[in-house]
Design a protein around this motif. Sequence first.
Motif, PDB file in Angstrom:
ATOM      1  N   GLU A  93      -0.754  -0.896   7.960  1.00  0.00           N
ATOM      2  CA  GLU A  93      -2.027  -0.814   8.643  1.00  0.00           C
ATOM      3  C   GLU A  93      -2.751  -0.609   8.062  1.00  0.00           C
ATOM      4  OE1 GLU A  93      -3.683  -1.716  12.363  1.00  0.00           O
ATOM      5  OE2 GLU A  93      -1.525  -1.852  11.933  1.00  0.00           O
ATOM      6  N   GLY A  94      -4.125  -1.494   7.894  1.00  0.00           N
ATOM      7  CA  GLY A  94      -5.477  -0.967   7.191  1.00  0.00           C
ATOM      8  C   GLY A  94      -5.273  -1.275   6.181  1.00  0.00           C
ATOM      9  N   PHE A 141      -4.348   7.124   2.844  1.00  0.00           N
ATOM     10  CA  PHE A 141      -3.278   6.798   4.046  1.00  0.00           C
ATOM     11  C   PHE A 141      -2.200   5.837   3.709  1.00  0.00           C
ATOM     12  CE2 PHE A 141      -5.895   2.935   4.209  1.00  0.00           C
ATOM     13  CZ  PHE A 141      -5.033   2.276   4.589  1.00  0.00           C
ATOM     14  N   THR A 187       1.920   6.800   4.497  1.00  0.00           N
ATOM     15  CA  THR A 187       2.730   5.950   4.654  1.00  0.00           C
ATOM     16  C   THR A 187       3.802   5.596   3.747  1.00  0.00           C
ATOM     17  OG1 THR A 187       1.077   4.647   6.115  1.00  0.00           O
ATOM     18  CG2 THR A 187       2.554   3.716   5.833  1.00  0.00           C
ATOM     19  N   VAL A 239      -1.916   7.609   9.425  1.00  0.00           N
ATOM     20  CA  VAL A 239      -2.286   6.090   9.469  1.00  0.00           C
ATOM     21  C   VAL A 239      -2.535   5.583  10.384  1.00  0.00           C
ATOM     22  CG1 VAL A 239      -0.405   5.715   8.538  1.00  0.00           C
ATOM     23  CG2 VAL A 239       0.388   5.713  10.036  1.00  0.00           C
ATOM     24  N   LYS A 260      -5.355   4.515  13.448  1.00  0.00           N
ATOM     25  CA  LYS A 260      -6.476   4.136  13.399  1.00  0.00           C
ATOM     26  C   LYS A 260      -7.536   4.954  14.061  1.00  0.00           C
ATOM     27  CE  LYS A 260      -5.639  -1.092  13.874  1.00  0.00           C
ATOM     28  NZ  LYS A 260      -5.514  -1.969  15.341  1.00  0.00           N
ATOM     29  N   GLU A 261      -9.004   5.326  14.148  1.00  0.00           N
ATOM     30  CA  GLU A 261      -9.244   6.034  14.174  1.00  0.00           C
ATOM     31  C   GLU A 261      -9.628   6.325  16.068  1.00  0.00           C
ATOM     32  OE1 GLU A 261     -10.632   9.006  12.946  1.00  0.00           O
ATOM     33  OE2 GLU A 261     -10.055   7.743  11.047  1.00  0.00           O
TER      34      GLU A 261
END
Length: 121
Positions: A15-16, A56, A60, A87, A89-90
Amino acid sequence: MAKQWFSSKDLIKIEGLPSTPQGINRKARVEGWKSRKRSGIQGKAVEYHIDSFPDFVKSTLQVKEKSRDYKIDDLEPLQLWISAFNVLKEEQKEFIKNWLIHDGVNGLISVIEQQMISKNK
């Protein structure tokens, strides 16, 4: 020793990060990730060194590596919580923070107990 080199296919599920190998390779070029040609693979296949990744991504990958060991000491659960939080999201982090402030640990325990009950059915 933990894995140090990762292909773009290893990274697309994080993710990201971009969700395609081409996107990973583009990001790696733009950010100057340390790379090397993958051994035993014909063509332009490359892999990237973990030290080049954003924090991040490192977190992970370290969590995934630790989960394979099945060895837990007193510090690892806290590190797992921190890595999992990093990990997110904001907006997910903000949700968790607000939820813990309003519902507290008892709210967390309640959710955990509900999940345990539903899994045992």
